[in-house]
Design an enzyme around this catalytic site. Sequence first.
Site, PDB file in Angstrom:
ATOM      1  CB  CYS A 145      -3.222  -3.770  -5.800  1.00  0.00           C
ATOM      2  SG  CYS A 145      -4.159  -2.369  -5.183  1.00  0.00           S
ATOM      3  CG  ASP A 153      -0.315  -3.739  -2.759  1.00  0.00           C
ATOM      4  OD1 ASP A 153      -1.477  -3.536  -3.147  1.00  0.00           O
ATOM      5  OD2 ASP A 153       0.014  -3.641  -1.559  1.00  0.00           O
ATOM      6  CB  SER A 154      -1.158   0.751  -2.853  1.00  0.00           C
ATOM      7  OG  SER A 154      -1.561   0.004  -1.723  1.00  0.00           O
ATOM      8  CG  HIS A 164      -2.297  -3.674   2.623  1.00  0.00           C
ATOM      9  ND1 HIS A 164      -2.339  -3.421   1.275  1.00  0.00           N
ATOM     10  CD2 HIS A 164      -1.303  -2.889   3.124  1.00  0.00           C
ATOM     11  CE1 HIS A 164      -1.429  -2.504   0.967  1.00  0.00           C
ATOM     12  NE2 HIS A 164      -0.777  -2.167   2.073  1.00  0.00           N
ATOM     13  CD  GLU A 170       1.734   0.063   3.364  1.00  0.00           C
ATOM     14  OE1 GLU A 170       2.871   0.538   3.384  1.00  0.00           O
ATOM     15  OE2 GLU A 170       1.405  -0.881   2.604  1.00  0.00           O
ATOM     16  CB  CYS A 185      -7.669  -5.489   0.888  1.00  0.00           C
ATOM     17  SG  CYS A 185      -6.255  -4.371   1.077  1.00  0.00           S
TER      18      CYS A 185
HETATM   19  N1  DGL Z   1      -3.476  -3.902  -1.067  1.00  0.00           N
HETATM   20  C1  DGL Z   1      -4.355  -3.173  -1.888  1.00  0.00           C
HETATM   21  C2  DGL Z   1      -5.619  -3.897  -2.175  1.00  0.00           C
HETATM   22  O1  DGL Z   1      -5.550  -5.097  -2.270  1.00  0.00           O
HETATM   23  C3  DGL Z   1      -4.387  -1.701  -1.762  1.00  0.00           C
HETATM   24  C4  DGL Z   1      -4.874  -1.102  -0.520  1.00  0.00           C
HETATM   25  C5  DGL Z   1      -4.830   0.404  -0.610  1.00  0.00           C
HETATM   26  O2  DGL Z   1      -3.833   0.931  -1.076  1.00  0.00           O
HETATM   27  O3  DGL Z   1      -5.821   1.038  -0.228  1.00  0.00           O
HETATM   28  O4  DGL Z   1      -6.662  -3.318  -2.348  1.00  0.00           O
END
Ligand code: DGL
Length: 270
Positions: free
Chosen positions: A76, A13-14, A189, A155, A187
């Site tokens: 992600c 993931d990011s 996150h 984050e 997402c």
């Molecule tokens: N967690 C990621 C997603 O599902 C990335 C969020 C990001 O880096 O902008 O899109």
Amino acid sequence: MNEVLSKPIGIFDSGLGGLTVLKELKLTLPHESFIYLGDTARTPYGSKGYETIVRYSKECANFLINKEIKLLVVACNTASSLALDVLRSQVACPVIGTINEAVNQAVEISKRKKIGVIGTDATIASSVYQERIKSLSLDVEVFAKSCPLFVPLVEQGMFDGEIVDKIVELYLKDFKDKEIDVLILGCTHYPLLKDAIGKYLGLSVNIVECSRAIANEVGGLLSAGSKKANVPKQKTAGDIYYITDGVSRFNQLAQVFLGYDSVSAAKIEL
Ligand code: DGL
């Protein structure tokens, strides 16, 4: 043990968000070993352009492929929306993304046929969710909204409180009069903000996350290919975490979120 069975599953993931997927994978597949990569130096991906997201995703995938993984989970949505086909064409092992199973689930449980989907700017602009929902059921109305401040909140470890509530309201107030009965968290996150989101939208809205669906998909795929680890993994083997920046904050938050005594990530450069 057979060499393939004992190979790890790679997941990227990011940043921290993919841990929501890792947690579910570890519950569903307790015998598997995982290598997690969080590209924390370059998060968020969601506000970047197509070429950059594809390049970052390829770099993450290559790093994990070099660790001899048996399967790659793109935890992600942004990378899954924009780069999944490219990754699948370049990587020899199976690649699983975040979108299809979550959409199947949302369409199945929506009674009012009004589904909301939230994600990063790039995910929502790609229309991948909107098109996938429509491909399953033309009479579902889809309301999509990008929520770019959610990822930085997570984050920073801000999962609740006054500021979070205000930002949730800012983004989700448009959904209030739409009578949606399902909201897809598009997402990885966002599940960390699920309590705040649920509190704002109320009990009439079912919240769908991709993590459970991914875990089932991975389990099914490994079983079908007879690649599922079948003996308990060594307690000492543990899972491995790599990130590209901010080791101590990642360790702290990952530890709390995953519920371990300690998480010790190694910093790498991609
Ligand atoms: N967690 C990621 C997603 O599902 C990335 C969020 C990001 O880096 O902008 O899109």
